[in-house]
Design a protein around this motif. Structure first.
Motif, short mmCIF file in Angstrom:
data_model
loop_
_atom_site.label_atom_id
_atom_site.label_comp_id
_atom_site.label_asym_id
_atom_site.label_seq_id
_atom_site.Cartn_x
_atom_site.Cartn_y
_atom_site.Cartn_z
N LEU A 188 11.81 8.74 3.01
CA LEU A 188 12.82 7.98 2.32
C LEU A 188 11.91 7.64 0.91
O LEU A 188 12.73 7.70 -0.16
CB LEU A 188 13.19 6.78 3.02
CG LEU A 188 14.06 5.41 2.18
CD1 LEU A 188 15.24 6.14 2.23
CD2 LEU A 188 13.97 4.41 3.17
N LEU A 189 10.75 7.23 0.94
CA LEU A 189 10.18 6.96 -0.18
C LEU A 189 9.92 8.07 -1.23
O LEU A 189 10.03 7.56 -2.28
CB LEU A 189 8.76 6.05 0.01
CG LEU A 189 8.65 4.73 0.77
CD1 LEU A 189 7.26 4.37 1.17
CD2 LEU A 189 9.18 3.89 -0.13
N LYS A 190 9.81 9.00 -0.74
CA LYS A 190 9.57 10.31 -1.58
C LYS A 190 10.91 10.48 -2.58
O LYS A 190 10.78 11.06 -3.66
CB LYS A 190 9.40 11.57 -0.86
CG LYS A 190 8.06 11.45 -0.09
CD LYS A 190 7.64 13.02 0.57
CE LYS A 190 6.20 12.91 0.82
NZ LYS A 190 5.81 14.48 1.71
N ALA A 191 11.80 9.94 -2.23
CA ALA A 191 13.16 9.98 -3.01
C ALA A 191 13.31 9.44 -4.31
O ALA A 191 13.62 10.01 -5.37
CB ALA A 191 14.43 9.55 -2.09
N ARG A 192 12.21 8.44 -4.24
CA ARG A 192 12.27 7.35 -5.70
C ARG A 192 10.86 6.88 -5.90
O ARG A 192 10.67 6.70 -7.17
CB ARG A 192 13.08 6.41 -5.57
CG ARG A 192 14.70 6.81 -5.31
CD ARG A 192 15.65 5.66 -5.78
NE ARG A 192 15.56 5.05 -6.89
CZ ARG A 192 16.23 3.94 -7.27
NH1 ARG A 192 17.17 3.46 -6.43
NH2 ARG A 192 16.20 3.37 -8.47
N LEU A 241 0.73 -1.26 0.15
CA LEU A 241 -0.11 0.01 0.06
C LEU A 241 1.02 1.40 0.11
O LEU A 241 0.27 2.30 -0.61
CB LEU A 241 -0.94 -0.11 1.28
CG LEU A 241 -2.04 -1.14 1.37
CD1 LEU A 241 -2.64 -1.35 2.76
CD2 LEU A 241 -3.11 -0.72 0.10
N TYR A 242 2.09 1.23 0.42
CA TYR A 242 2.84 2.22 0.66
C TYR A 242 3.61 2.67 -0.74
O TYR A 242 4.15 3.52 -0.71
CB TYR A 242 3.80 2.28 1.80
CG TYR A 242 4.92 1.09 1.73
CD1 TYR A 242 6.14 1.20 1.20
CD2 TYR A 242 4.49 -0.11 2.65
CE1 TYR A 242 6.99 -0.06 1.06
CE2 TYR A 242 5.58 -1.08 2.63
CZ TYR A 242 6.41 -1.02 1.76
OH TYR A 242 7.42 -2.18 1.77
N SER A 243 3.79 1.52 -1.48
CA SER A 243 4.67 1.93 -2.57
C SER A 243 3.96 1.44 -3.91
O SER A 243 4.58 1.81 -4.87
CB SER A 243 5.76 0.48 -2.64
OG SER A 243 4.88 -0.68 -2.73
N THR A 244 2.61 1.51 -3.88
CA THR A 244 1.86 1.36 -5.07
C THR A 244 0.68 2.08 -5.22
O THR A 244 -0.15 2.32 -3.97
CB THR A 244 1.54 -0.20 -5.43
OG1 THR A 244 2.73 -0.81 -5.15
CG2 THR A 244 0.87 -0.52 -6.69
N HIS A 245 0.23 2.80 -6.24
CA HIS A 245 -0.65 3.68 -6.22
C HIS A 245 -2.02 2.81 -6.05
O HIS A 245 -2.38 1.82 -6.52
CB HIS A 245 -0.84 4.55 -7.65
CG HIS A 245 -2.14 5.51 -7.57
ND1 HIS A 245 -3.35 5.40 -7.71
CD2 HIS A 245 -1.62 6.75 -7.74
CE1 HIS A 245 -3.90 6.54 -7.56
NE2 HIS A 245 -2.79 7.51 -7.75
#
Length: 282
Positions: free
Chosen positions: A138-142, A92-96
């Motif tokens: 951290l996720l906002k970087a990539r 859920l945190y990495s996929t739209h």
């Protein structure tokens, strides 16, 4: 996860080593994230006479086009192999959310299993509930867009709102889950895949095994792959749990056999010692 960036020889050596581990553990069927090099994975698994369900993993916030919702790596596979291909969402945190819903709808319409990393660590919970935390930054970087807005819900509750939970959903990890969320998992007949050694390796905590058992959540065991584990032997996952919990042999066997067979949709020929079914043991 980045084996395809290496030379073909290194890739094949790593794959052969993984298949040898599966055979050593008498694995009859493997559920594998095979978005990269599915042709090579299939060839080695069939050579080893190991059954397989291949998951094309949906990841990221863009919307690339692919055959029937699958990645390009699967576009040229023959129909006989495509029948064993399904879609999974990374997390859920990495996929739209819309990508996850599209993948789940595709699998539901075709009666296929759907896998998802769910409630794996505290950073995921913080990100989804409050839209804050080091993990989000951290996720906002990539991965996550800069204008990301959190749903204000815990992972299981958000998955429920998106319609991702049902009897063909394999929720992997399930470490940070409260009792109300467990009731949701039971209501939707979700199977939770416990990965205790992977959780310990990454340092995300321990799944509430006793609470899951008390609530009647369907459970199975997995390794989460060699990127976060010592080997691919699910018997070692069982041994790891036995050290900390009073688990009966029949209960553990159900987690290793019948429960995963049911969620993967292969219980008609695997999962129990029944006349006419396949098996592998020594």
């Amino acid at each position: 996860n980045d084996l395809d960036a290496r030379s073909p020889e290194i890739l094949q050596d790593a794959l052969l080593g993984a298949v040898r581990q599966l055979k050593a553990g008498n694995t009859a069927h493997v559920a594998d994230i095979s978005s990269r090099n599915p042709v090579l994975v299939v060839a080695e698994l069939e050579q080893a006479k190991i059954g397989y369900t291949l998951f094309s993993e949906v990841f990221g916030y863009s919307f690339p086009q692919g055959r029937e919702g699958l990645g390009e790596a699967f576009a040229f596979l023959p129909e006989a192999i495509l029948k064993r291909v399904s879609a999974s969402g990374h997390a859920l945190y990495s996929t739209h959310p819309r990508r996850l819903q599209t993948a789940k709808t595709w699998t539901r319409d075709l009666g296929k299993p759907f896998a998802l990393h769910l409630a794996e660590h505290e950073g995921e919970v913080e990100m989804l509930t409050s839209g804050t935390g080091e993990f989000l930054e951290l996720l906002k970087a990539r991965v996550v867009p800069g204008d990301y807005s959190s749903p204000g819900l815990t992972p299981v509750r958000f998955a429920d709102r998106l319609g991702l939970l049902d009897e063909r959903t394999l929720a992997v990890h399930g470490v940070h889950v409260d009792e109300e969320e467990m009731e949701l998992l039971v209501r939707h007949k979700v199977t939770v895949c416990l990965c205790p050694r992977s959780n310990e390796w990454i340092g995300v905590g321990h799944a509430p095994v006793e609470d899951y058992r008390r609530k009647g959540v369907r459970l199975c065991l997995g390794t989460d792959g060699l990127s976060s584990n010592h080997d691919l032997d699910v018997w070692n996952e069982a041994l790891h749990l036995v050290v900390e919990h009073e688990l009966g042999l029949l209960e553990l066997l159900r987690w290793l056999t019948l429960n995963p067979a049911r969620v993967l949709g292969i219980s008609n020929h695997l999962g129990s010692l029944t006349p006419g079914k396949l098996c592998r043991f020594s």
